[in-house]
Design a protein around this motif. Structure first.
Motif, PDB file in Angstrom:
ATOM      1  N   VAL A   1       0.860  -1.182   0.000  1.00 36.80           N
ATOM      2  CA  VAL A   1       0.000   0.000   0.000  1.00 36.80           C
ATOM      3  C   VAL A   1       0.899   1.236   0.000  1.00 36.80           C
ATOM      4  N   GLN A   2       0.809   2.006  -1.074  1.00 38.18           N
ATOM      5  CA  GLN A   2       1.649   3.193  -1.131  1.00 38.18           C
ATOM      6  C   GLN A   2       1.112   4.197  -2.138  1.00 38.18           C
ATOM      7  N   LEU A   3       1.630   5.428  -2.005  1.00 41.42           N
ATOM      8  CA  LEU A   3       1.353   6.495  -2.959  1.00 41.42           C
ATOM      9  C   LEU A   3       2.661   6.877  -3.624  1.00 41.42           C
ATOM     10  N   VAL A   4       2.609   7.095  -4.908  1.00 46.38           N
ATOM     11  CA  VAL A   4       3.813   7.475  -5.640  1.00 46.38           C
ATOM     12  C   VAL A   4       3.527   8.743  -6.423  1.00 46.38           C
ATOM     13  N   ALA A  23      -1.977   5.535  -6.670  1.00 46.55           N
ATOM     14  CA  ALA A  23      -2.153   4.624  -5.535  1.00 46.55           C
ATOM     15  C   ALA A  23      -1.789   3.213  -5.949  1.00 46.55           C
ATOM     16  N   SER A  24      -1.106   2.524  -5.063  1.00 40.81           N
ATOM     17  CA  SER A  24      -0.733   1.133  -5.300  1.00 40.81           C
ATOM     18  C   SER A  24      -1.178   0.302  -4.110  1.00 40.81           C
ATOM     19  N   GLY A  25      -1.889  -0.782  -4.385  1.00 37.25           N
ATOM     20  CA  GLY A  25      -2.319  -1.660  -3.313  1.00 37.25           C
ATOM     21  C   GLY A  25      -3.675  -1.335  -2.713  1.00 37.25           C
ATOM     22  N   PHE A  26      -4.295  -0.255  -3.174  1.00 33.53           N
ATOM     23  CA  PHE A  26      -5.640   0.103  -2.728  1.00 33.53           C
ATOM     24  C   PHE A  26      -6.230   1.058  -3.770  1.00 33.53           C
ATOM     25  N   THR A  27      -7.518   1.332  -3.639  1.00 38.37           N
ATOM     26  CA  THR A  27      -8.152   2.296  -4.538  1.00 38.37           C
ATOM     27  C   THR A  27      -8.563   3.525  -3.738  1.00 38.37           C
ATOM     28  N   PHE A  28      -8.780   4.618  -4.448  1.00 37.93           N
ATOM     29  CA  PHE A  28      -9.129   5.875  -3.791  1.00 37.93           C
ATOM     30  C   PHE A  28     -10.592   5.952  -3.368  1.00 37.93           C
ATOM     31  N   ASP A  29     -11.368   4.899  -3.627  1.00 38.77           N
ATOM     32  CA  ASP A  29     -12.769   4.898  -3.181  1.00 38.77           C
ATOM     33  C   ASP A  29     -12.839   5.158  -1.676  1.00 38.77           C
ATOM     34  N   ASP A  30     -13.703   6.079  -1.292  1.00 37.73           N
ATOM     35  CA  ASP A  30     -13.908   6.436   0.116  1.00 37.73           C
ATOM     36  C   ASP A  30     -12.723   7.163   0.735  1.00 37.73           C
ATOM     37  N   TYR A  31     -11.765   7.578  -0.095  1.00 37.50           N
ATOM     38  CA  TYR A  31     -10.605   8.300   0.411  1.00 37.50           C
ATOM     39  C   TYR A  31     -10.576   9.736  -0.094  1.00 37.50           C
ATOM     40  N   ALA A  32     -10.156  10.621   0.777  1.00 35.01           N
ATOM     41  CA  ALA A  32      -9.786  11.963   0.357  1.00 35.01           C
ATOM     42  C   ALA A  32      -8.312  11.931  -0.029  1.00 35.01           C
ATOM     43  N   TYR A  93       6.578  18.596  -3.060  1.00 32.55           N
ATOM     44  CA  TYR A  93       5.131  18.382  -3.041  1.00 32.55           C
ATOM     45  C   TYR A  93       4.847  16.923  -2.680  1.00 32.55           C
ATOM     46  N   TYR A  94       3.925  16.759  -1.775  1.00 32.18           N
ATOM     47  CA  TYR A  94       3.529  15.437  -1.309  1.00 32.18           C
ATOM     48  C   TYR A  94       2.035  15.236  -1.534  1.00 32.18           C
ATOM     49  N   CYS A  95       1.655  14.031  -1.862  1.00 36.57           N
ATOM     50  CA  CYS A  95       0.240  13.701  -1.814  1.00 36.57           C
ATOM     51  C   CYS A  95       0.000  12.788  -0.611  1.00 36.57           C
ATOM     52  N   ALA A  96      -1.213  12.800  -0.146  1.00 37.07           N
ATOM     53  CA  ALA A  96      -1.600  11.995   1.003  1.00 37.07           C
ATOM     54  C   ALA A  96      -3.014  11.498   0.803  1.00 37.07           C
ATOM     55  N   ALA A  97      -3.329  10.386   1.412  1.00 40.06           N
ATOM     56  CA  ALA A  97      -4.670   9.821   1.348  1.00 40.06           C
ATOM     57  C   ALA A  97      -5.147   9.479   2.747  1.00 40.06           C
ATOM     58  N   ASP A  98      -6.420   9.713   2.988  1.00 33.85           N
ATOM     59  CA  ASP A  98      -7.021   9.359   4.270  1.00 33.85           C
ATOM     60  C   ASP A  98      -8.511   9.189   4.046  1.00 33.85           C
TER      61      ASP A  98
END
Length: 125
Positions: A1-4, A23-32, A93-98
């Motif tokens: 699970v990671q962001l690149v 996104a790798s290892g998960f999808t952005f569904d339900d994520y900001a 610049y960084y991206c983040a998911a939560d």
């Protein structure tokens, strides 16, 4: 699970860059997904986010009208289109998911969020 992240580089003032956050290892569904930046000697600053405020996008005042965040669900990628770049946009610049449920605009992000490794953006004057 990671962001690149990718897409950073050197550009002259007034130019454009498009950053990608895959996104790798998960999808952005339900994520900001948020974009943040940190310049040398400065604190991290929130730039923009998508699906982060009642399903909508949000922009910091410093980039409003110049940056656009978007997503491609088929590619599981979020983009940050940056136009009319200024030297003061220079930063890593960084991206983040939560989870959407814990995020409100550019607040709520922290150590429990998933962060990418960052990409350097340098704007020359």
């Amino acid at each position: 699970v990671q962001l690149v992240e990718s897409g950073g580089g050197l550009v002259q003032a007034g130019g454009s860059l498009r950053l990608s956050c895959a996104a790798s290892g998960f999808t952005f569904d339900d994520y900001a997904v948020g974009w943040f930046r940190q310049a040398p000697g400065k604190e991290r600053e929130g730039v923009s986010c998508i699906n982060c405020l009642d399903g909508n996008t949000y922009y910091a005042d410093s980039v409003k009208g110049r940056f656009t965040v978007s997503s491609d669900n088929a590619k599981n990628t979020v983009y940050l289109q940056m136009n009319s770049l200024k030297p003061e946009d220079t930063a890593v610049y960084y991206c983040a998911a939560d989870l959407e449920a814990v995020i409100s605009g550019l607040t709520g992000w922290g150590t429990t969020s998933l962060w990418g490794q960052g990409t350097q953006v340098t704007v020359s004057s």
